[in-house]
Design an enzyme around this catalytic site. Structure first.
Site, short mmCIF file in Angstrom:
data_model
loop_
_atom_site.label_atom_id
_atom_site.label_comp_id
_atom_site.label_asym_id
_atom_site.label_seq_id
_atom_site.Cartn_x
_atom_site.Cartn_y
_atom_site.Cartn_z
N ASP A 18 0.78 -1.20 -0.08
CA ASP A 18 -0.08 -0.10 0.00
C ASP A 18 0.82 1.37 0.04
O ASP A 18 2.13 1.15 0.19
CB ASP A 18 -1.00 -0.12 1.23
CG ASP A 18 -1.74 1.21 1.29
OD1 ASP A 18 -2.33 1.55 0.26
OD2 ASP A 18 -1.97 1.87 2.56
N SER A 19 0.33 2.25 -0.20
CA SER A 19 1.13 3.76 0.17
C SER A 19 1.67 3.96 1.33
O SER A 19 2.40 4.87 1.62
CB SER A 19 0.07 4.73 -0.38
OG SER A 19 -0.98 4.93 0.46
N TYR A 50 -0.99 8.68 -2.42
CA TYR A 50 -1.00 8.37 -3.69
C TYR A 50 -2.16 8.76 -4.54
O TYR A 50 -2.20 9.16 -5.63
CB TYR A 50 -1.06 6.74 -4.01
CG TYR A 50 0.28 5.85 -3.98
CD1 TYR A 50 1.50 6.43 -3.51
CD2 TYR A 50 0.03 4.40 -4.32
CE1 TYR A 50 2.60 5.78 -3.35
CE2 TYR A 50 1.39 3.69 -3.96
CZ TYR A 50 2.81 4.26 -3.72
OH TYR A 50 3.59 3.50 -3.72
N CYS A 81 -4.32 -1.39 -1.89
CA CYS A 81 -4.46 -0.04 -2.22
C CYS A 81 -5.45 -0.09 -3.32
O CYS A 81 -5.18 -0.26 -4.42
CB CYS A 81 -3.03 0.56 -2.62
SG CYS A 81 -3.04 2.27 -3.07
N ASN A 82 -6.38 0.62 -3.35
CA ASN A 82 -7.55 0.79 -4.26
C ASN A 82 -6.75 1.79 -5.25
O ASN A 82 -7.24 1.58 -6.52
CB ASN A 82 -8.71 1.35 -3.74
CG ASN A 82 -9.54 0.72 -2.63
OD1 ASN A 82 -10.51 -0.18 -3.09
ND2 ASN A 82 -8.98 0.62 -1.61
N THR A 83 -6.05 2.84 -4.97
CA THR A 83 -5.64 3.61 -5.92
C THR A 83 -4.67 3.12 -6.87
O THR A 83 -4.75 3.15 -8.09
CB THR A 83 -4.90 4.84 -5.16
OG1 THR A 83 -5.68 5.44 -4.12
CG2 THR A 83 -4.50 5.88 -6.02
N GLU A 160 -3.36 9.37 8.33
CA GLU A 160 -2.12 9.15 8.58
C GLU A 160 -1.67 10.23 9.50
O GLU A 160 -0.69 9.82 10.34
CB GLU A 160 -1.46 9.41 7.23
CG GLU A 160 -1.34 8.63 6.10
CD GLU A 160 -0.32 7.19 6.28
OE1 GLU A 160 0.44 7.18 6.95
OE2 GLU A 160 -0.56 5.94 5.76
N CYS A 208 -10.82 2.76 -0.08
CA CYS A 208 -9.61 3.28 0.12
C CYS A 208 -9.28 2.37 1.35
O CYS A 208 -10.24 2.60 2.40
CB CYS A 208 -9.38 4.64 0.49
SG CYS A 208 -7.88 5.30 0.87
N THR A 209 -8.11 1.81 1.52
CA THR A 209 -7.87 0.81 2.62
C THR A 209 -7.51 1.60 3.60
O THR A 209 -7.31 1.20 4.83
CB THR A 209 -6.55 -0.27 2.08
OG1 THR A 209 -5.38 0.63 1.56
CG2 THR A 209 -7.39 -1.13 1.08
N HIS A 210 -7.25 2.99 3.95
CA HIS A 210 -7.10 3.78 4.87
C HIS A 210 -8.60 3.90 5.72
O HIS A 210 -8.71 4.36 6.82
CB HIS A 210 -6.37 5.11 4.64
CG HIS A 210 -5.22 5.17 4.42
ND1 HIS A 210 -4.67 4.62 3.19
CD2 HIS A 210 -4.31 5.65 5.06
CE1 HIS A 210 -3.20 4.92 3.53
NE2 HIS A 210 -2.88 5.41 4.66
N1 DGL Z 1 -4.99 3.35 0.87
C1 DGL Z 1 -4.88 3.82 -0.39
C2 DGL Z 1 -6.17 3.13 -1.17
O1 DGL Z 1 -6.61 2.25 -0.97
C3 DGL Z 1 -4.31 4.86 -0.95
C4 DGL Z 1 -4.31 6.21 -0.16
C5 DGL Z 1 -3.43 7.14 -0.58
O2 DGL Z 1 -2.17 7.15 -0.61
O3 DGL Z 1 -3.93 7.94 -1.31
O4 DGL Z 1 -6.46 3.71 -2.19
#
Ligand code: DGL
Length: 297
Positions: A18-19, A50, A81-83, A160, A208-210
């Site tokens: 992931d990012s 990302y 990471c979805n992105t 974050e 988004c995994t965050h």
């Molecule tokens: N956690 C990531 C996702 O699932 C990306 C978050 C990011 O770095 O913008 O999209």
């Protein structure tokens, strides 16, 4: 070849990246669903976020991360990471020697399984929303589902930032209270998801995994009539399926080994925050230099 005998299974780790720390929400689900599997996690904290970058940039970063994991002899890679999934999944699948699984198809399945009204909301980073991958994946499964998307790249920064304070690391996320549910966070989340709150959806997917770390404030903003789902469990199920079909599950008696790597400058902070998100201590954390990654691109 090490560990690939179909009778003995394959003890090599599952690669996850992931990012930053968000992908640990997926790693956590993998560790629960597959307790004998080892995990090798990579978080590109130094180049996070990302979701506000260009697709070309994210594709390049994703390829570096995946190649780094491939060089560590993982048997499969989960793009947590979805992105990166939106920007790079087909390219990664073409370029790597191991299977690569993204989180958007699993997230779309979770959304389809959750909705009754067939009106679904997607909360994701700007890049993921603009790419349209969620709407495509959802409509491929049911062309009659209406999809309303909401870009919330600011949620990545909130997560974050909140994790970096270290204020919550002694709490037990998931089992405990909504640790990020402060008045300021609640207000920002409500403002961001307001278009969804008015869109008459019955299911929202955290694209988004965050975002699972903000599930409390998101639920509150969307109201009790909206089911909030994410891709983590479905991703773990997809990995299980693929490893099973390839006879690559680790034998049941294997003690799992969890190893973590990050581009973060402060690996102690990454370990502390990561332990909170992963739900177990991050005992082995190594730092990866950007030069090492860039050489893999
Ligand atoms: N956690 C990531 C996702 O699932 C990306 C978050 C990011 O770095 O913008 O999209």
């Amino acid at each position: 070849m090490a560990g690939t005998d179909t009778n003995t299974g394959d003890r090599r780790p599952i690669g996850v990246f992931d990012s930053g720390l968000g992908g640990l929400t997926v790693a956590r689900a993998i560790a629960s669903a597959l307790p004998a599997e080892s995990i090798r996690y990579f978080g590109d904290t130094l180049r996070c976020p990302y979701g506000t970058r260009s697709e070309g940039e994210v594709r390049a970063f994703a390829l570096e991360a995946a190649r780094w994991l491939e060089a560590k002899d993982v048997k499969i890679i989960a793009v947590a990471c979805n992105t990166a999934t939106a920007a790079a999944l087909p390219m990664l699948q073409r370029m790597l020697s191991v299977p690569v699984v993204g989180v958007i198809a699993p997230g779309a399945r979770a959304a389809i399984n959750g909705t009754r009204s067939r009106r679904v909301g997607v909360i994701a980073t700007r890049l993921t929303v603009e790419n349209g991958a969620y709407a495509r994946e959802i409509r491929e499964r049911d062309a009659g589902v209406s999809v309303v998307s909401c870009a919330a790249s600011n949620f990545v920064e909130i997560v974050e930032r909140e994790l970096a304070t270290g204020a919550h690391v002694h709490e037990r996320w998931l089992e405990g209270p909504d640790v990020f549910d402060t008045p300021a966070v609640r207000a920002e989340v409500a403002r961001t998801v307001a278009p969804l709150a008015e869109a008459d959806i019955d299911t929202a997917v955290l694209g988004c995994t965050h975002f699972p770390l903000l599930v409390g404030p998101i639920r509150r903003a969307l109201g009790p009539g909206v089911r909030v789902v994410g891709p983590a469990e479905e991703t773990a199920a997809e990995l299980t399926d693929i490893l099973c079909r390839r006879a690559q599950l680790a034998p049941g008696d294997t003690p799992p080994e969890y190893r973590f790597a990050t581009t973060a400058e402060n690996i102690a902070a990454f370990a502390a925050a990561g332990s909170f998100v992963f739900g177990r201590p991050l005992k082995s954390v190594e730092q990866v230099a950007l030069e090492e990654l860039e050489a893999l691109g």
